[in-house]
Motif scaffolding. Structure first.
Motif, PDB file in Angstrom:
ATOM      1  N   ALA A   1     -10.241   6.374  -0.148  1.00 15.93           N
ATOM      2  CA  ALA A   1      -9.580   6.727   1.110  1.00 15.93           C
ATOM      3  C   ALA A   1      -8.318   5.915   1.368  1.00 15.93           C
ATOM      4  O   ALA A   1      -7.578   6.198   2.316  1.00 15.93           O
ATOM      5  CB  ALA A   1     -10.563   6.539   2.263  1.00 15.93           C
ATOM      6  N   VAL A   2      -8.052   4.908   0.541  1.00 20.05           N
ATOM      7  CA  VAL A   2      -6.902   4.021   0.749  1.00 20.05           C
ATOM      8  C   VAL A   2      -5.707   4.534  -0.037  1.00 20.05           C
ATOM      9  O   VAL A   2      -5.791   4.740  -1.256  1.00 20.05           O
ATOM     10  CB  VAL A   2      -7.250   2.580   0.326  1.00 20.05           C
ATOM     11  CG1 VAL A   2      -6.028   1.674   0.448  1.00 20.05           C
ATOM     12  CG2 VAL A   2      -8.400   2.051   1.176  1.00 20.05           C
ATOM     13  N   GLY A   3      -4.584   4.721   0.653  1.00 18.69           N
ATOM     14  CA  GLY A   3      -3.364   5.166  -0.009  1.00 18.69           C
ATOM     15  C   GLY A   3      -2.633   4.020  -0.679  1.00 18.69           C
ATOM     16  O   GLY A   3      -2.688   2.879  -0.207  1.00 18.69           O
ATOM     17  N   SER A   4      -1.945   4.317  -1.758  1.00 16.59           N
ATOM     18  CA  SER A   4      -1.214   3.263  -2.471  1.00 16.59           C
ATOM     19  C   SER A   4      -0.050   2.709  -1.640  1.00 16.59           C
ATOM     20  O   SER A   4       0.425   1.604  -1.898  1.00 16.59           O
ATOM     21  CB  SER A   4      -0.685   3.810  -3.801  1.00 16.59           C
ATOM     22  OG  SER A   4       0.208   4.900  -3.577  1.00 16.59           O
ATOM     23  N   ASP A   5       0.403   3.506  -0.603  1.00 16.36           N
ATOM     24  CA  ASP A   5       1.501   3.051   0.249  1.00 16.36           C
ATOM     25  C   ASP A   5       1.007   2.366   1.522  1.00 16.36           C
ATOM     26  O   ASP A   5       1.817   1.997   2.379  1.00 16.36           O
ATOM     27  CB  ASP A   5       2.408   4.227   0.604  1.00 16.36           C
ATOM     28  CG  ASP A   5       1.681   5.337   1.356  1.00 16.36           C
ATOM     29  OD1 ASP A   5       0.428   5.346   1.338  1.00 16.36           O
ATOM     30  OD2 ASP A   5       2.355   6.203   1.948  1.00 16.36           O
ATOM     31  N   TRP A   6      -0.302   2.216   1.669  1.00 16.73           N
ATOM     32  CA  TRP A   6      -0.826   1.481   2.830  1.00 16.73           C
ATOM     33  C   TRP A   6      -0.372   0.022   2.748  1.00 16.73           C
ATOM     34  O   TRP A   6      -0.030  -0.481   1.672  1.00 16.73           O
ATOM     35  CB  TRP A   6      -2.347   1.541   2.858  1.00 16.73           C
ATOM     36  CG  TRP A   6      -2.903   2.860   3.321  1.00 16.73           C
ATOM     37  CD1 TRP A   6      -2.294   4.077   3.253  1.00 16.73           C
ATOM     38  CD2 TRP A   6      -4.195   3.079   3.882  1.00 16.73           C
ATOM     39  NE1 TRP A   6      -3.125   5.054   3.740  1.00 16.73           N
ATOM     40  CE2 TRP A   6      -4.301   4.468   4.137  1.00 16.73           C
ATOM     41  CE3 TRP A   6      -5.282   2.266   4.180  1.00 16.73           C
ATOM     42  CZ2 TRP A   6      -5.446   5.025   4.700  1.00 16.73           C
ATOM     43  CZ3 TRP A   6      -6.426   2.821   4.729  1.00 16.73           C
ATOM     44  CH2 TRP A   6      -6.493   4.193   4.992  1.00 16.73           C
ATOM     45  N   LEU A   7      -0.405  -0.648   3.901  1.00 13.56           N
ATOM     46  CA  LEU A   7       0.046  -2.032   3.967  1.00 13.56           C
ATOM     47  C   LEU A   7      -1.146  -2.986   3.912  1.00 13.56           C
ATOM     48  O   LEU A   7      -2.217  -2.703   4.451  1.00 13.56           O
ATOM     49  CB  LEU A   7       0.833  -2.274   5.255  1.00 13.56           C
ATOM     50  CG  LEU A   7       2.079  -1.399   5.440  1.00 13.56           C
ATOM     51  CD1 LEU A   7       2.705  -1.668   6.818  1.00 13.56           C
ATOM     52  CD2 LEU A   7       3.087  -1.662   4.331  1.00 13.56           C
ATOM     53  N   VAL A   8      -0.936  -4.111   3.252  1.00  8.76           N
ATOM     54  CA  VAL A   8      -1.971  -5.147   3.159  1.00  8.76           C
ATOM     55  C   VAL A   8      -1.782  -6.125   4.312  1.00  8.76           C
ATOM     56  O   VAL A   8      -0.781  -6.834   4.383  1.00  8.76           O
ATOM     57  CB  VAL A   8      -1.899  -5.879   1.813  1.00  8.76           C
ATOM     58  CG1 VAL A   8      -2.902  -7.029   1.785  1.00  8.76           C
ATOM     59  CG2 VAL A   8      -2.161  -4.910   0.668  1.00  8.76           C
ATOM     60  N   TRP A   9      -2.754  -6.142   5.229  1.00 10.09           N
ATOM     61  CA  TRP A   9      -2.703  -7.052   6.370  1.00 10.09           C
ATOM     62  C   TRP A   9      -3.179  -8.450   5.985  1.00 10.09           C
ATOM     63  O   TRP A   9      -2.639  -9.455   6.430  1.00 10.09           O
ATOM     64  CB  TRP A   9      -3.565  -6.480   7.496  1.00 10.09           C
ATOM     65  CG  TRP A   9      -3.646  -7.330   8.717  1.00 10.09           C
ATOM     66  CD1 TRP A   9      -4.674  -8.160   9.066  1.00 10.09           C
ATOM     67  CD2 TRP A   9      -2.672  -7.457   9.751  1.00 10.09           C
ATOM     68  NE1 TRP A   9      -4.403  -8.790  10.254  1.00 10.09           N
ATOM     69  CE2 TRP A   9      -3.177  -8.371  10.701  1.00 10.09           C
ATOM     70  CE3 TRP A   9      -1.425  -6.884   9.966  1.00 10.09           C
ATOM     71  CZ2 TRP A   9      -2.478  -8.727  11.842  1.00 10.09           C
ATOM     72  CZ3 TRP A   9      -0.727  -7.232  11.117  1.00 10.09           C
ATOM     73  CH2 TRP A   9      -1.248  -8.142  12.034  1.00 10.09           C
ATOM     74  N   ALA A  10      -4.188  -8.521   5.139  1.00  9.64           N
ATOM     75  CA  ALA A  10      -4.719  -9.819   4.715  1.00  9.64           C
ATOM     76  C   ALA A  10      -5.465  -9.650   3.404  1.00  9.64           C
ATOM     77  O   ALA A  10      -5.959  -8.568   3.082  1.00  9.64           O
ATOM     78  CB  ALA A  10      -5.651 -10.401   5.783  1.00  9.64           C
ATOM     79  N   ALA A  11      -5.536 -10.729   2.644  1.00  8.43           N
ATOM     80  CA  ALA A  11      -6.333 -10.773   1.416  1.00  8.43           C
ATOM     81  C   ALA A  11      -7.336 -11.908   1.567  1.00  8.43           C
ATOM     82  O   ALA A  11      -6.951 -13.044   1.847  1.00  8.43           O
ATOM     83  CB  ALA A  11      -5.446 -10.996   0.204  1.00  8.43           C
ATOM     84  N   GLN A  12      -8.619 -11.585   1.414  1.00  7.43           N
ATOM     85  CA  GLN A  12      -9.674 -12.563   1.660  1.00  7.43           C
ATOM     86  C   GLN A  12     -10.630 -12.631   0.468  1.00  7.43           C
ATOM     87  O   GLN A  12     -11.002 -11.590  -0.082  1.00  7.43           O
ATOM     88  CB  GLN A  12     -10.463 -12.173   2.922  1.00  7.43           C
ATOM     89  CG  GLN A  12      -9.595 -12.051   4.164  1.00  7.43           C
ATOM     90  CD  GLN A  12     -10.315 -11.338   5.304  1.00  7.43           C
ATOM     91  OE1 GLN A  12     -11.322 -10.660   5.104  1.00  7.43           O
ATOM     92  NE2 GLN A  12      -9.781 -11.476   6.503  1.00  7.43           N
ATOM     93  N   PRO A  13     -11.040 -13.823   0.067  1.00  4.66           N
ATOM     94  CA  PRO A  13     -12.067 -13.927  -0.979  1.00  4.66           C
ATOM     95  C   PRO A  13     -13.406 -13.396  -0.457  1.00  4.66           C
ATOM     96  O   PRO A  13     -13.817 -13.757   0.655  1.00  4.66           O
ATOM     97  CB  PRO A  13     -12.151 -15.439  -1.242  1.00  4.66           C
ATOM     98  CG  PRO A  13     -10.920 -16.026  -0.607  1.00  4.66           C
ATOM     99  CD  PRO A  13     -10.586 -15.139   0.539  1.00  4.66           C
TER     100      PRO A  13
END
Length: 318
Positions: free
Chosen positions: A275-287
């Motif tokens: 459901a995630v588009g390749s042009d979506w924005l990354v708000w945060a990256a978490q381990p």
């Protein structure tokens, strides 16, 4: 008090003074137990007198024997005829002693049951329930949770690595927890430990922080696309799961602050990779766990409740 009375008082303070109990604790066989019973009876006589030097030697020998299971040091007030106080405790899982006005607990087995630690703190008169929980590398040694009761004395509880910045598993590296000497209340705390393979982190730092899986990368600046970030993550051999973030004025978790963009009211929910588009924005990256990164993503820029930039107290800047 004569030497016999002193000896009997000391004898009552020695842990595991019953030979059957000692045998069960360290796994002796029945024949060995019978031999130990005879030896124990001869060690601390109930009648007669003994020279003071012999008393000291016998007591020292008895404490060493009991120390095969745990070691407890009795304070000097016992020798003055008082009840005495425990000044340190040692076992295969944890050591506790007083240093510079604090009780310092050094964890030797981070995977022990929390009851093991509670027993150790109780032995030195502290009401501490300490649990070690899996965390990401930058959070190891940090306090995940503290809840206390009682206010004497005023002070703080501390957790950390000892020595600082060492690696758990290296010789001489411990997780440490500190409690003020004289604290009479109760405290429940969680201390971060390295996660076992497959364990989800109960607390995690930013994925790009020092020691974390994406150290040195810029992947959560809110203007990076999923496609761009995925390329960097896959080059490090990591797996990705997703979480959707939305602006939500009614969110139960509100008041998220971002130093550049402002204050947000946000809600989160799982979302499948399809459901995630390749042009979506990354708000945060978490381990999320060892080898797994959770990307918090949004299909469009989020709108702040209070536009930024923000000053140190969280108010909008000029």
């Amino acid at each position: 008090m004569n030497e016999n009375e002193l000896l009997e008082g000391m004898r009552s303070q020695i842990p595991l003074r019953d030979p059957d109990e000692l045998a069960r604790a360290i796994g002796w066989q029945p024949e060995e137990t019978r031999r130990s019973r005879r030896a124990w009876r001869g060690l601390l006589p109930l009648s007669g007198t003994a020279p003071a030097g012999a008393v000291r030697r016998l007591i020292a020998g008895a404490v060493v024997t009991a120390g095969l299971v745990t070691a407890v040091v009795i304070g000097p007030s016992l020798m003055a005829g008082g009840m005495g106080s425990v000044t340190s405790y040692a076992s295969s899982a944890i050591d506790i002693k007083q240093e510079n006005g604090k009780w310092v607990a050094r964890i030797k087995d981070p995977l022990a049951e929390y009851e093991t630690y509670a027993k150790a703190f109780s032995a030195v008169g502290l009401k501490v329930q300490l649990q070690l929980v899996p965390v990401s590398p930058s959070q190891v040694g940090g306090l995940v949770l503290t809840k206390e009761g009682g206010v004497k004395p005023a002070g703080t509880f501390e957790g950390g690595l000892e020595p600082e910045n060492c690696k758990i598993g290296e010789e001489g590296c411990y997780l440490a927890f500190r409690v003020p000497v004289g604290f009479e209340g109760a405290v429940r705390a969680q201390l971060g430990r390295p996660a076992e393979p497959g364990e989800s982190y109960q607390s995690a730092g930013r994925a790009t922080a020092e020691g974390e899986m994406l150290e040195g990368l810029e992947v959560d600046a809110h203007d990076r696309t999923v496609a761009e970030v995925l390329d960097k993550i896959h080059k490090r051999g990591l797996r990705v799961v997703y979480q959707l973030v939305k602006s939500d004025p009614n969110a139960s978790v509100a008041g998220h602050l971002d130093g550049k963009l402002g204050a947000f009211s946000l809600s989160y929910e799982p979302v499948s990779a399809d459901a995630v588009g390749s042009d979506w924005l990354v708000w945060a990256a978490q381990p999320q766990s060892e080898g797994v990164i959770r990307l918090v993503v949004t299909p469009e820029p989020l709108k702040p409740v209070i536009p930024g930039p923000l000053t140190g107290d969280g108010a909008p800047g000029s």
